[in-house]
Every structure is written in structure tokens, then in C-alpha cells.
Design a protein around this motif. Sequence first.
Motif, PDB file in Angstrom:
ATOM      1  N   ILE A  52       0.850  -1.166  -0.001  1.00 28.55           N
ATOM      2  CA  ILE A  52      -0.216   0.041   0.086  1.00 28.55           C
ATOM      3  C   ILE A  52       0.788   1.177   0.079  1.00 28.55           C
ATOM      4  O   ILE A  52       1.699   1.284   0.820  1.00 28.55           O
ATOM      5  N   ALA A  53       0.741   2.080  -0.894  1.00 24.70           N
ATOM      6  CA  ALA A  53       1.488   3.453  -1.084  1.00 24.70           C
ATOM      7  C   ALA A  53       0.872   4.332  -0.143  1.00 24.70           C
ATOM      8  O   ALA A  53      -0.259   4.505   0.110  1.00 24.70           O
ATOM      9  N   ASP A  54       1.747   5.085   0.319  1.00 25.70           N
ATOM     10  CA  ASP A  54       1.402   6.334   1.140  1.00 25.70           C
ATOM     11  C   ASP A  54       1.144   7.674   0.175  1.00 25.70           C
ATOM     12  O   ASP A  54       0.196   8.295   0.635  1.00 25.70           O
ATOM     13  N   MET A  55       1.690   7.553  -0.967  1.00 23.02           N
ATOM     14  CA  MET A  55       1.464   8.779  -1.812  1.00 23.02           C
ATOM     15  C   MET A  55       1.461   8.045  -3.247  1.00 23.02           C
ATOM     16  O   MET A  55       2.350   7.144  -3.783  1.00 23.02           O
ATOM     17  N   VAL A  56       0.746   8.316  -4.239  1.00 24.31           N
ATOM     18  CA  VAL A  56       0.765   8.082  -5.657  1.00 24.31           C
ATOM     19  C   VAL A  56       0.854   9.524  -6.459  1.00 24.31           C
ATOM     20  O   VAL A  56       0.040  10.239  -6.218  1.00 24.31           O
ATOM     21  N   VAL A 108       4.266   7.157 -10.399  1.00 23.00           N
ATOM     22  CA  VAL A 108       5.224   6.871  -9.028  1.00 23.00           C
ATOM     23  C   VAL A 108       4.432   6.511  -8.012  1.00 23.00           C
ATOM     24  O   VAL A 108       3.471   7.366  -7.555  1.00 23.00           O
ATOM     25  N   ALA A 109       4.844   5.469  -7.247  1.00 24.89           N
ATOM     26  CA  ALA A 109       4.131   5.402  -6.006  1.00 24.89           C
ATOM     27  C   ALA A 109       5.464   5.339  -4.712  1.00 24.89           C
ATOM     28  O   ALA A 109       6.272   4.895  -5.073  1.00 24.89           O
ATOM     29  N   VAL A 110       4.811   5.942  -3.835  1.00 22.04           N
ATOM     30  CA  VAL A 110       5.784   6.208  -2.675  1.00 22.04           C
ATOM     31  C   VAL A 110       5.511   5.468  -1.485  1.00 22.04           C
ATOM     32  O   VAL A 110       4.215   5.760  -1.024  1.00 22.04           O
ATOM     33  N   SER A 111       6.315   4.923  -0.660  1.00 18.45           N
ATOM     34  CA  SER A 111       5.955   4.272   0.537  1.00 18.45           C
ATOM     35  C   SER A 111       7.021   4.747   1.297  1.00 18.45           C
ATOM     36  O   SER A 111       8.191   4.308   1.316  1.00 18.45           O
ATOM     37  N   GLY A 112       6.811   5.442   2.380  1.00 14.59           N
ATOM     38  CA  GLY A 112       7.646   5.955   3.400  1.00 14.59           C
ATOM     39  C   GLY A 112       8.550   6.905   2.830  1.00 14.59           C
ATOM     40  O   GLY A 112       7.997   7.800   2.218  1.00 14.59           O
ATOM     41  N   MET A 143      17.802   8.632  -9.421  1.00 16.35           N
ATOM     42  CA  MET A 143      16.577   8.048 -10.291  1.00 16.35           C
ATOM     43  C   MET A 143      15.545   7.764  -9.620  1.00 16.35           C
ATOM     44  O   MET A 143      15.497   7.759  -8.357  1.00 16.35           O
ATOM     45  N   LEU A 144      14.312   7.600 -10.020  1.00 15.21           N
ATOM     46  CA  LEU A 144      13.310   7.136  -9.721  1.00 15.21           C
ATOM     47  C   LEU A 144      12.939   5.727 -10.021  1.00 15.21           C
ATOM     48  O   LEU A 144      12.781   5.090 -11.076  1.00 15.21           O
ATOM     49  N   LYS A 145      13.264   4.894  -8.868  1.00 14.27           N
ATOM     50  CA  LYS A 145      13.500   3.575  -9.215  1.00 14.27           C
ATOM     51  C   LYS A 145      13.148   2.785  -7.817  1.00 14.27           C
ATOM     52  O   LYS A 145      13.435   3.386  -6.879  1.00 14.27           O
ATOM     53  N   PRO A 146      12.444   1.589  -7.871  1.00 12.09           N
ATOM     54  CA  PRO A 146      12.058   1.104  -6.452  1.00 12.09           C
ATOM     55  C   PRO A 146      13.294   1.097  -5.660  1.00 12.09           C
ATOM     56  O   PRO A 146      14.414   0.559  -5.895  1.00 12.09           O
ATOM     57  N   GLY A 147      12.952   1.218  -4.495  1.00  8.75           N
ATOM     58  CA  GLY A 147      14.030   1.137  -3.356  1.00  8.75           C
ATOM     59  C   GLY A 147      14.839   2.391  -3.232  1.00  8.75           C
ATOM     60  O   GLY A 147      15.575   2.614  -2.191  1.00  8.75           O
ATOM     61  N   TYR A 148      14.834   3.104  -3.947  1.00  7.36           N
ATOM     62  CA  TYR A 148      15.481   4.496  -4.089  1.00  7.36           C
ATOM     63  C   TYR A 148      14.458   5.743  -2.968  1.00  7.36           C
ATOM     64  O   TYR A 148      13.539   5.452  -3.018  1.00  7.36           O
ATOM     65  N   TYR A 149      15.312   6.645  -2.622  1.00  7.90           N
ATOM     66  CA  TYR A 149      14.892   7.525  -1.931  1.00  7.90           C
ATOM     67  C   TYR A 149      13.822   8.303  -2.771  1.00  7.90           C
ATOM     68  O   TYR A 149      14.016   8.760  -4.051  1.00  7.90           O
ATOM     69  N   THR A 184      -4.136   6.699   1.011  1.00  3.98           N
ATOM     70  CA  THR A 184      -3.123   6.942   0.030  1.00  3.98           C
ATOM     71  C   THR A 184      -3.360   8.672  -0.511  1.00  3.98           C
ATOM     72  O   THR A 184      -4.565   8.768  -0.582  1.00  3.98           O
ATOM     73  N   ARG A 185      -2.292   9.233  -0.547  1.00  6.84           N
ATOM     74  CA  ARG A 185      -2.588  10.634  -0.858  1.00  6.84           C
ATOM     75  C   ARG A 185      -2.235  10.740  -2.411  1.00  6.84           C
ATOM     76  O   ARG A 185      -1.395   9.978  -2.863  1.00  6.84           O
ATOM     77  N   HIS A 186      -3.151  11.344  -3.048  1.00  8.96           N
ATOM     78  CA  HIS A 186      -3.052  10.999  -4.473  1.00  8.96           C
ATOM     79  C   HIS A 186      -2.696  12.467  -5.083  1.00  8.96           C
ATOM     80  O   HIS A 186      -3.242  13.727  -4.820  1.00  8.96           O
ATOM     81  N   ILE A 187      -1.698  12.580  -5.846  1.00 10.03           N
ATOM     82  CA  ILE A 187      -1.222  13.804  -6.589  1.00 10.03           C
ATOM     83  C   ILE A 187      -1.569  13.754  -8.041  1.00 10.03           C
ATOM     84  O   ILE A 187      -0.948  12.768  -8.794  1.00 10.03           O
ATOM     85  N   ASP A 188      -1.919  14.652  -8.646  1.00  8.51           N
ATOM     86  CA  ASP A 188      -2.358  14.673 -10.133  1.00  8.51           C
ATOM     87  C   ASP A 188      -1.104  15.600 -10.991  1.00  8.51           C
ATOM     88  O   ASP A 188      -1.251  16.841 -10.621  1.00  8.51           O
TER      89      ASP A 188
END
Length: 565
Positions: free
Chosen positions: A10-14, A33-37, A520-526, A57-61
Motif C-alpha cells: 500500500i502506497a502512502d502517496m501516488v 510513481v508510488a511512494v511508501s515511507g 533516479m526514480l527507481k524502486p527502493g531509491y529515496y 493514500t495521498r493522490h497527486i495529479d
Amino acid sequence: MTERTPMTAIADMVILNGRVRTMDDSQEVAEAVAVSGNRILAVGSNAEISSLAGPSTRHIDARGGTVMPGFNEAHMHIFGGSVALGELSLFGIKGFDALSQAVTAYAAANPHLPLLVGQSTDYTILSEEERVTRHHLDRIISDRPLLLVAPDRHTGWANTIALHMAGILEGRDVGVGNEIVMGEDGLANGELRETNAMRPVASMSATGGREGLGVGTGGEPEAVTAAERARDIAILKNGLSYCASLGITSFQNMDGNLYQLEMLEEIDKTDGLPVRVRMPFHMKNFMPLSDLTDKAVAWRARFDSDKLRCNFVKLFMDGVTEGETAAFVDDYAHKPGWKGEPLFSAEHFGQVAAEANRLGLPVAVHAIGDGAVRLVLDGYQASIDANGPRDNRNRIEHIEVVHPDDIARFATTGTVASMQPTHPPGSAGLPLEPYLTFIGRRRWPYAFAWKTLVDAGAKIVFATDWPVSPLPPLHCIRDAMTRRLWDNDMPDHRLSLDQTLAAYTKTSAWVEFMEDRKGMLKPGYYADIVVLTGDIATVASEEIANIEVALTICDGRITHKTQSA
């Protein structure tokens, strides 16, 4: 969808409906992009990322705007830039009358300032032939100390009362590479070249000149009251917020002292830093080599988080061309017999570079003239000879002129070219003169030659050197993409958009040994992300600076947001 990291599903932000430029060669473009923590959970299509959203989850358009890694400003000065936000800007001011009006109005609005400071003063603010002197400034204001500072921060001009109060009206020995320019009457004419010459006047300012110590001496303020420190922290907080508002999620400072580090540490522990900070140990030519072990290594151990790090060494090899303090291989074109004086001998710098690299500390050196650039490359080769091949990621800052014989040496020594697209004369509102005359026509093809260096195999990072140039990365990217030729037979040094963005993101992360977790925008990256109001890939290069930053996210936290985001 890109493979997820082993986190909650579950993402905190998409962030949806974006033109996502991941800067990841394995998945360059996506929609969402999905963000968790504080980490990237996934990158993919709108449908794929929406499936990761839960009730909270917070949604950003993104509304079709570019979504990309946050900008990494690879060369700036946070304390000086933060102070300058509250000082008079003379950017774009031309002519004595306009200068007089601006200074007079600022003085009237700030009656209690102990020193009036005007920043971004063109060398040719009066005309292309006439340089500022104390006599010009006395005609504007004679009963209050006044200091004007050039855009490059290497030259200043003070009025008579300022010179007198600073104790330098009769001149003073200010060391190699620095100069209090004297007039025919035996008194200082008002022009102050380099930090040692400017410091006596700058120290009379409301901040006591503390913002200049990191670059000027590398040392600490002698005494700071609790109220002064609180004021300095407030100034830094304002500067950090300004960085975040421009989409910056990381910056690499190019001056440093313990005072700045401890203030930034306090901000991180209380409010939390809105930007990741990399600070240097600033090595001056009068410091013993043992300072690298006694201070630089100790600071690295103390400040070693991914929000605040102190893990490299910064030096100056020369000054600036317009102040005639840059060091060239051959004479200045307008001044036969003068090449400039380097601040380190070849032997001394070679020892510093070898010892720093032996200790695992990368080195970054300000080198403007091709003579200074050559000395730095020689020193890096000396380090390789002493320590053997290593992944040092040493850098040269600015490289305004490179000698053709030294171009290939960047790749062979693994030296990173750290350059500023806002600096070439004719860019970012800068005048062409006196720079073009000073370096001479035959050096023009090798000035600010970032494409030549990249084509020869050098890695490159971009930045603004704020407050030397305006900080907005989108303005800098625009300047990189629209650089004009000085003459029809000049080489075109523009890079592609992908190369330019890489120099502001993933390569800047690489140069600080953080390519495994940011850039980069990559899973596991900040989750360090910027959302723009337009698509940077489709807008005309001339219009890139008109795109706005809608949202900045650093470490998974929203650090800047417009009302429409």
C-alpha cells in the motif's frame, strides 16, 4: 510494472498522470510513481500505480507535467546565498544613475544596517571601459559604509568610509592571489580582489561576515552570541526553503566549516532538513596536511547521514578571469607578462590530493584558468601515482578554460567536470566583456567547453554556483540548452536534454557515491521527486525556464507545494 521493493504493497502517496522521466536506463519513461515511507515503491502506468493505493493514500495529479528525480545542485554556497536573499541585488543594473538610484533606495529602506551590501554587480556596471572606484561610490553615499560585490564573489568595491573603518584605506598585505588595488594618490582605489581583501569590509556587515568564513578561511567565527546564532539559523532555514521551492532535493556545498555543519545538524534534529546536504572540509594553502586527518576525517565520521554528510575536500587553485586572479598557461591577452598566480604550488597540491585520496576523501578544486586546471590534473595524476588507481571521483570546479592538451586527461585521470551553464559570458544576463578580451580570441573555442570534455569521455555535473548565479535549476537547464555562440566558427557546446538532466540528477548522485539510492526514480531509491507544471521534453528550450515547480518531495516528505498541486 517495475519490480517492487520488499515493502508494504500500500502506497502512502501516488503521483499519477505524469510524464515520468525516471533517469533509469532500464525504464526511462512512465506515467506514475508510488511512494511508501521515504522510498520509491514502484514506477509504472496509471493503472498499475493506482492499484497500490489504499483508503489513506495521498493522490497527486501531475496533470501531464514532468515527474523526475529532484534536482541535485552540484555546486553552491548555502550560507552566503541565504544571506544574499536579504541583500540588495544589482543584477541587470547598468549605468551610474541606475546604480545610484538602487543603492540610495536600499539605504533609505535599511537605516540601521552597519554595512550596505549590493550583490551581483557587473564588472562593467558603469561601462565597458570604466571600472568602479571608491570615488564613484562616494558620490552615491559617503556617510555610510558600502560594499558592492561582483557576481563571481571574487571582487568587491568599497566606498571611502568603508575602507577607512576596515583599516585598509592605506592598503595592506593580503597574501598571494589577493589584492587591495591602490590608486595614484597612494590610497586604496576601492577595488578589492579576492576574499582576503574583501573580508575586512565584509566583516562589518549585520552577520559579521560569518557567511564568508567557510570559503574565506575555512575557519570558525571567533565569538557568536546565542542571538547571532539563532539569526544565522533562521537565515539558513530561509535559504533551505528557497532551495526546496525550486525542486532541489540535494545540494553539494562548496565551502565549509564546523559552524555551518553544526547549524545544519541542529536544523535536521529539530525541523528536519528539507534538502539533502553534502558539505566539504575546506583546505586552504596555509593549513597543515595533518588537518586532513585531524579535522576532515573526524568531520566525515561525525556527519555521515544521508541528509547531512561531510565527506570531501574543497580547495581553490586560482581566482577569476575578470579580476585577473585566474591562472593561465599563457599570458592574459590584454596584459602581456601576466599569467596569474596559482594558490598552491604543484608539489603542495599533489601532496594534498594524494593524502586526501589515501584517506578516502574525494577532492574538488576551483580552477578557472587553463593553468590552474593543468595544475589540478597534475595533482590528481600524482595521487594516482602515489596511491594506485582508485575510484576517487575527484572534480574540477568551473573549468572556464581548458588547454587543448589537457582535454583527454579528464578521462584518463577519472576527473569529473563540474561546470555552470549560467557562467559563460552572454548567458544569464552576463556581459561579454571584459571576459572575451581578457582570455583572447584563440582561447574562445576552449572556454566553457563542456561538450568537448563530455565527447572526450569526461563525466559532467551541472550547477549554478549560487549566489554567483541565480539558483533555479530550470533556468540553468534553459541556459545549457540555449547557449549562444560567440562567433560563427565557435564549437557548439550544448548537450542533449537527456545529458543535461543527467548532469543535474543521476550523475550528481554518482559523484557523491550515492548512485545506489538517489538520482533516479527507481524502486527502493529515496523518494526525492520534483513535479513540474509542464513537459520539459516537449517545450521549446527557450521556454524551459517558464515551467514552474508544482511539487517537491524530499525523503518522502513534501517540502514545497503550489496551491494547484
